[in-house]
Design an enzyme around this catalytic site. Structure first.
Site, PDB file in Angstrom:
ATOM      1  N   LYS A   6      52.923  -2.829  20.126  1.00 27.01           N
ATOM      2  CA  LYS A   6      53.987  -1.860  20.368  1.00 27.01           C
ATOM      3  C   LYS A   6      53.902  -1.328  21.795  1.00 27.01           C
ATOM      4  O   LYS A   6      54.893  -1.241  22.504  1.00 27.01           O
ATOM      5  CB  LYS A   6      53.853  -0.713  19.344  1.00 27.01           C
ATOM      6  N   GLN A  31      51.557   5.344  11.971  1.00 25.30           N
ATOM      7  CA  GLN A  31      51.160   4.022  11.492  1.00 25.30           C
ATOM      8  C   GLN A  31      50.635   4.107  10.062  1.00 25.30           C
ATOM      9  O   GLN A  31      49.779   4.922   9.741  1.00 25.30           O
ATOM     10  CB  GLN A  31      50.089   3.454  12.441  1.00 25.30           C
ATOM     11  N   ASP A  79      60.847   4.823  12.323  1.00 31.01           N
ATOM     12  CA  ASP A  79      60.553   3.830  11.287  1.00 31.01           C
ATOM     13  C   ASP A  79      61.596   3.849  10.174  1.00 31.01           C
ATOM     14  O   ASP A  79      61.615   2.947   9.332  1.00 31.01           O
ATOM     15  CB  ASP A  79      59.186   4.119  10.652  1.00 31.01           C
TER      16      ASP A  79
HETATM   17  N1  GUN Z   1      52.437  -0.563   8.762  1.00 30.12           N
HETATM   18  C1  GUN Z   1      52.872  -1.841   8.593  1.00 30.12           C
HETATM   19  N2  GUN Z   1      54.115  -1.984   9.073  1.00 30.12           N
HETATM   20  C2  GUN Z   1      54.494  -0.782   9.565  1.00 30.12           C
HETATM   21  C3  GUN Z   1      55.665  -0.308  10.196  1.00 30.12           C
HETATM   22  O1  GUN Z   1      56.659  -1.015  10.402  1.00 30.12           O
HETATM   23  N3  GUN Z   1      55.645   0.996  10.550  1.00 30.12           N
HETATM   24  C4  GUN Z   1      54.581   1.806  10.325  1.00 30.12           C
HETATM   25  N4  GUN Z   1      54.667   3.066  10.689  1.00 30.12           N
HETATM   26  N5  GUN Z   1      53.477   1.406   9.748  1.00 30.12           N
HETATM   27  C5  GUN Z   1      53.429   0.115   9.363  1.00 30.12           C
END
Ligand code: GUN
Length: 284
Positions: A53, A97, A120
């Site tokens: 990211k 996350q 998200d």
């Molecule tokens: N854990 C696995 N995929 C994701 C995602 O797309 N966003 C977040 N925040 N955590 C994750």
């Protein structure tokens, strides 16, 4: 042999659009969209995601602020951090996350993120908009799957779509997005009695089961489009999806590879969501 649906290529296209949007926003308002990533614990896949990211944000011109707590945080401290980020006008998006370490209340933490900073799309309000079919921020992985299907012109209207996996992050929102595009959607999960009976009917088969290579070629309909959301590391060190690529690609018309399929799309969509969040907050 099936056509390969190239997620890397589509992600680059999305990223180029985001980069242009970020630059235009900066010229117009002087503001650089800023994404805060909160990572608790030291779950290896999460660390990889946050690192990817950060790299893609830099490419798109988005600023990153990382809040890393390898030892974890208490629930009250996590909520206090999220409130601080909510109140900070220099932060436009908050990525919490998942999964959170044991002992943290995921639902409460997600609900504590300001809906307008929820890049998200996991906040109950944003998920509610999705269910209602109202415009909203879309969860990144399902949005990335839809972007790949659209890029390659896959017809969804009236199509038999089967989603394997019912997670909050992928399966449930993806089923909603397919439904909104008029597919006939079946959801399968760990308690589904005869998985193959369902997957064999799928013209569009999306697999987010979280189990390596559970979908074998003989479970794939001849001519299907297969989207593999899984990413698993075998003991040999090899990265594989939730679909057995080799056997499935003999029957599918088109299939996403792992790596290089859905993976790069997730982060690209996160960048798009961050730009959109910044624009909404700046009211431009
Ligand atoms: N854990 C696995 N995929 C994701 C995602 O797309 N966003 C977040 N925040 N955590 C994750």
């Amino acid at each position: 042999m099936a056509q390969t649906l190239d997620g890397k290529l589509v992600a680059q296209k999305v990223l180029a659009e985001v980069k242009a949007g970020v630059s235009a926003l900066k010229d117009r308002t002087g503001t650089v969209p800023t994404l805060a990533a909160v990572l608790l614990g030291d779950f290896a896949p999460s660390k990889i995601y946050v690192a990817n990211k950060k790299k893609m944000a830099a490419e798109a011109g988005i600023a990153s602020r990382d809040f890393l707590y390898p030892e974890g945080l208490s629930q009250p401290d996590l909520l206090a951090l999220l409130r601080r980020l909510n109140a900070d006008p220099a932060i436009h998006g908050i990525l919490l996350q998942l999964p959170l370490p044991q002992g943290c209340d995921e639902d409460e933490a997600i609900a504590a993120i300001a809906p307008e900073k929820d890049v998200d799309g996991f906040h109950p309000m944003n998920l509610g908009h999705l269910l209602a079919g109202a415009p909203t921020v879309l969860p990144c992985t399902p949005a990335g799957v839809m972007e790949i299907l659209d890029h390659y012109g896959v017809e969804l209207k009236g199509a038999e779509a089967v989603v394997v996996g019912r997670s909050r992050i992928v399966g449930k929102p993806l089923a909603q997005l397919l439904l909104a595009r008029h597919a006939t959607v079946t959801m399968c999960h760990t308690r589904t009695r005869d998985l193959a009976a369902h997957t064999l009917r799928a013209e569009v088969l999306c697999v987010a089961a979280g189990r390596p290579q559970v979908i074998k070629g003989e479970m794939v309909r001849e001519g299907a489009v297969v989207v593999d959301v899984g990413i698993n590391r075998l003991e040999s060190g090899k990265l594989v999806g939730d679909v057995d690529f080799e056997s499935a690609s003999k029957r599918a018309r088109a299939i996403t590879p792992v790596p290089g399929g859905v993976g790069p799309m997730t982060v690209a969509m996160l960048m798009r969501n961050t730009l959109q969040a910044a624009k909404r907050q700046l009211q431009v």
